[in-house]
Design a protein around this motif. Structure first.
Motif, PDB file in Angstrom:
ATOM      1  N   LEU A   1      -6.137  -1.185   0.298  1.00 28.95           N
ATOM      2  CA  LEU A   1      -6.914  -0.773   1.465  1.00 28.95           C
ATOM      3  C   LEU A   1      -6.570  -1.667   2.661  1.00 28.95           C
ATOM      4  O   LEU A   1      -6.417  -1.200   3.790  1.00 28.95           O
ATOM      5  CB  LEU A   1      -8.408  -0.877   1.146  1.00 28.95           C
ATOM      6  N   LEU A   2      -6.423  -2.958   2.408  1.00 35.72           N
ATOM      7  CA  LEU A   2      -6.132  -3.925   3.467  1.00 35.72           C
ATOM      8  C   LEU A   2      -4.637  -4.048   3.763  1.00 35.72           C
ATOM      9  O   LEU A   2      -4.242  -4.834   4.614  1.00 35.72           O
ATOM     10  CB  LEU A   2      -6.698  -5.301   3.096  1.00 35.72           C
TER      11      LEU A   2
ATOM     12  N   LEU B   1      -9.788  -1.779   9.974  1.00 37.70           N
ATOM     13  CA  LEU B   1      -9.801  -0.511   9.252  1.00 37.70           C
ATOM     14  C   LEU B   1     -10.428   0.570  10.126  1.00 37.70           C
ATOM     15  O   LEU B   1     -11.426   0.333  10.818  1.00 37.70           O
ATOM     16  CB  LEU B   1     -10.600  -0.656   7.958  1.00 37.70           C
TER      17      LEU B   1
ATOM     18  N   ARG C   1      -4.241  -5.290   7.614  1.00 36.83           N
ATOM     19  CA  ARG C   1      -5.544  -4.969   8.194  1.00 36.83           C
ATOM     20  C   ARG C   1      -6.361  -6.261   8.326  1.00 36.83           C
ATOM     21  O   ARG C   1      -6.622  -6.948   7.343  1.00 36.83           O
ATOM     22  CB  ARG C   1      -6.291  -3.977   7.299  1.00 36.83           C
TER      23      ARG C   1
END
Length: 749
Positions: free
Chosen positions: A398-399, A425, A419
């Motif tokens: 996700l990051l 995000l 991120r």
């Protein structure tokens, strides 16, 4: 005794540990050399120190303990060296042409002007670069090994140090040899201390004491602590610096206290007085992780309450469409997630957390809010994806983890996240499942990528074991009483006749279980002695459980409290490998440090490695669909391939990632037929088998048993000392984690 000459023939070499047997042609004729020499190849010139020994089978051999690779000093030797195969892509014929063109200048040309190699017939500009890279890699490693072994460092450790730091190792060894204890697996303070002594660092030097303090704080982080009480830190550091048989030295103890102040002045440690007059000493990074995480979490906790949203009506519509009935606390959890910048949902197994997440996702979709869903591990992300139908990913992905670079403070880093506060995000809502597994460092990285205006929903079971990494994030957030917390406590899955769910809640409440084997999914098998327990495990995994629960034996997970002893993971994995993936001439295998890795083995990554590259192939295995870096402590997969030619093992993880492990990297893997209960966090298995016999009282507690039982979906089988179940339920003595995240949150509130 010193012997030297050209390596004529390599008889045997082990690329893992560098052990080699080879013949050397010297002034006195030919000798057989034996010893550790990484990168051995025919044609190199070696000068080695050692002694002759009589081998019962191979007669007289020269066993060397140290060596130096010398560069050739005549044209014949240069040609011989280049044609030996030590440089990738250069054989005898090409070596002849290079030496014919550049003569005694050949090695200098390769090192300093590699582009000129293209003047030789058969060498393109690209090949010239490849030759230079191969040559320099060999030379750099040889030079590094010579340098390090000169300080009494073993060749195996020298190779590890060089692989970790490259050319930076010279600066590190000379300025702070204690750093290798922080960075390299298997190297403790004592090893680094011996190197420091050889480097001339005095045993009572301030530098040594500060290094011991920092090492103690680092070790505390690995045990889950964010700080140590000063008194404890001084005592642990003192025991590192002084042998047990040395008389007590009050002056040294006082000096340790003085060096804490020096570390504080240097910005490497933070000292704070807590309530109760406890003086806490933090590694500076841990203190600022807690402080900054509290600040960001407070900043994003905005009030999104709006009278324009008919939430009750929308929830009723979701219930009708999804054909579900939400309990009042589930509705409250969803409303809290909509109305607050930060919302926590916690509850044990069977209390409807997944149903709540599903309905919450539908609610956010109705509100036209963009949503991201993540979990700490690939297995947990896969599970929540299957349960919700909404794509989840690991927090690291996700990051957008990348392998190395410059962090936000301008320091070089082994990994970075694309991120962050400069590139946040893009989402209105972020839901994190299995929050009990998230440690302080990862949580801080996540928070840095979230801007005010984004809702953060944290879901997890606060009664599970805390994260493997430092901190106690979920419990501390709940304990602070600063944010919206909804506790789901109504058990929904009792109607499925699930004694797993019922017993998990009884354990958590400190109530004893009915040990009568009248259940359909929770069983006890009394056995005395470890050998009887292991024999029963074999019977269960091969014969009883696969048919009863309709599961593949490979999906039956053995969870044990310990690593050592006969019922620890190390011994159990050897025994279970014999049962589930026995030796077979047609199945390739690789032995490393007395561990045999075999194709088809179930394996686990045992440390975070932010540099390992992975790829996900398309369904037919032809094209790379996705690629990235990072494999993490606790990731489980299967050995898909053993490639003897490229000397690597290919592991496929649960989420489809394929990772290549060079043979030299296999110490990052271990078998996973049996794993510790700690390592099972966030995972769910069809059937769990728990062998219990005996163990340390502090370890065998209620929290551990609860975590083990809640990992199972279809069945739990406890084998061994059944009386230990009662003892564990009664034992609420959990290992304390020294954290102050809750206090930081309260201060900012």
């Amino acid at each position: 005794m010193i012997k030297e000459g050209y390596v004529e023939k390599v008889i045997y070499k082990n690329d893992d540990n560098g052990y080699a047997v080879f013949t050397v042609e010297g002034e006195d004729g030919e000798d057989i050399f034996v010893g550790t020499l990484h990168g051995i190849s025919e044609g190199i010139y070696i000068s080695a120190e050692g002694e002759y020994v009589n081998h019962p089978q191979y007669d007289l051999q020269f066993k060397f303990t140290s060596y130096e690779i010398k560069m050739p000093d005549d044209m014949v030797s240069v040609e011989r060296y280049l044609g030996s195969g030590i440089i990738k892509g250069v054989g005898e014929a090409l070596a002849k042409r290079i030496v014919k063109k550049f003569k005694m200048d050949s090695l200098r040309i390769i090192e300093e002007e590699p582009e000129r190699l293209a003047e030789v017939k058969g060498i393109s500009e690209r090949k010239a670069r490849e030759i230079a890279v191969s040559y320099n890699e060999k030379k750099e490693m040889q030079d590094a090994i010579i340098f390090l072994t000169g300080y009494g460092i073993s060749i195996n450790l020298a190779v590890k140090i060089f692989n970790e730091y490259g050319q930076e190792m010279y600066k590190i060894i000379r300025s702070n040899p204690y750093k290798i204890a922080e960075d390299i697996s298997g190297v403790g303070f004592k090893t680094a201390d011996e190197i420091a002594e050889r480097m001339g660092i005095s045993s009572d030097s301030d530098f040594r004491i500060r290094a011991a303090l920092l090492y103690t704080l680092l070790n505390a982080s690995q045990l889950g602590h964010m700080y140590l009480p000063k008194q404890m830190l001084v005592a642990k550091t003192y025991s590192l610096l002084v042998d047990d048989n040395v008389p007590y030295n009050e002056e040294l103890e006082n000096e340790i206290g003085s060096q804490i102040i020096e570390l504080q002045m240097a910005g490497k440690a933070i000292v704070k007085e807590l309530d109760g007059a406890v003086i806490a000493v933090y590694a500076a990074v841990n203190y600022y992780i807690e402080l900054n995480s509290a600040r960001i979490l407070s900043d994003i906790d905005l009030d999104f309450t709006s009278e324009d949203r008919p939430l009750d009506k929308m929830l009723a519509q979701i219930e009708e469409v999804e054909k579900i009935t939400l309990e009042e606390k589930q509705k409250l959890a969803i409303k809290n997630a909509v109305n607050n910048g930060v919302a926590v949902i916690t509850g044990g197994p069977g209390t409807g957390k997944t149903t709540t997440i599903n309905a919450m996702i539908k609610m956010f979709e109705k509100l036209n809010l963009e949503l991201l869903l993540a979990a700490p591990t690939g297995r947990a992300a896969k599970r929540i994806t299957e349960a919700t139908g909404y794509t989840a990913q690991t927090i690291h992905r996700l990051l957008e983890l990348s392998g190395g670079g410059i962090d936000e403070e301008g320091n070089s880093s082994t990994y970075t996240f694309a991120r962050n506060s400069n590139n946040p995000l893009e989402a209105d809502v972020i839901i994190i499942d299995e929050m009990s597994m998230v440690d302080s460092s990862l949580f801080y990285s996540l928070l840095q990528a979230i801007m005010p205006g984004t809702r953060l929903v944290l879901v997890g079971d606060s009664n599970q074991l805390p994260s493997v990494g430092p901190g106690n994030v979920l419990k501390d957030i709940i304990r602070s009483e600063v944010f919206s917390v909804t506790v789901l406590d109504k058990i929904f899955r009792q109607g499925e006749n699930s004694d797993i769910i019922t017993n998990a809640h009884l354990i958590n409440a400190g109530k004893q279980l009915a040990i009568n084997n009248k259940s359909r999914d929770f069983f006890y098998i009394p056995r005395q002695g470890s050998q009887d327990i292991i024999a029963e495990l074999k019977h269960l995994i091969l014969d009883s459980l696969p048919g009863f629960f309709q599961v593949d034996p490979m999906n039956i997970q053995v969870l044990t409290p310990m690593r050592k002893y006969e019922l620890g993971v190390e011994n159990l994995n050897k025994r279970l490998q014999e049962i589930l993936n026995p030796p077979n001439r047609s199945i390739p295998e690789k032995e490393k440090n007395d561990v045999v890795f075999r194709k088809g083995d179930k394996v686990m990554q045992i440390k975070n490695n932010y540099k390992l590259e992975w790829k996900i192939m398309d369904a037919k295995g032809r094209f790379v669909k996705e690629e990235g870096v990072g494999v993490f402590n606790g990731d489980v997969g299967f050995v898909k391939e053993i490639d003897e030619f490229d000397q690597k093992i290919v592991v496929e993880y649960d989420d489809g990632r394929l990772v290549d492990y060079l043979y030299s990297q296999l110490d990052e893997l271990e078998h996973a037929y049996a794993i510790t209960i700690h390592k099972s966090q966030g995972s769910e298995y069809p059937v769990v088998v728990i062998p219990l016999l005996t163990g340390p009282a502090k370890l065998l507690n209620r929290n551990l048993l609860y975590t083990a039982v809640t990992r199972a979906r279809k069945g739990v089988v406890i084998v061994g000392n059944i009386g230990l179940v009662k003892t564990m339920i009664d034992n609420i003595d959990e290992q304390k984690r020294y954290t102050t995240f809750a206090e930081r949150l309260v201060e900012l509130a």
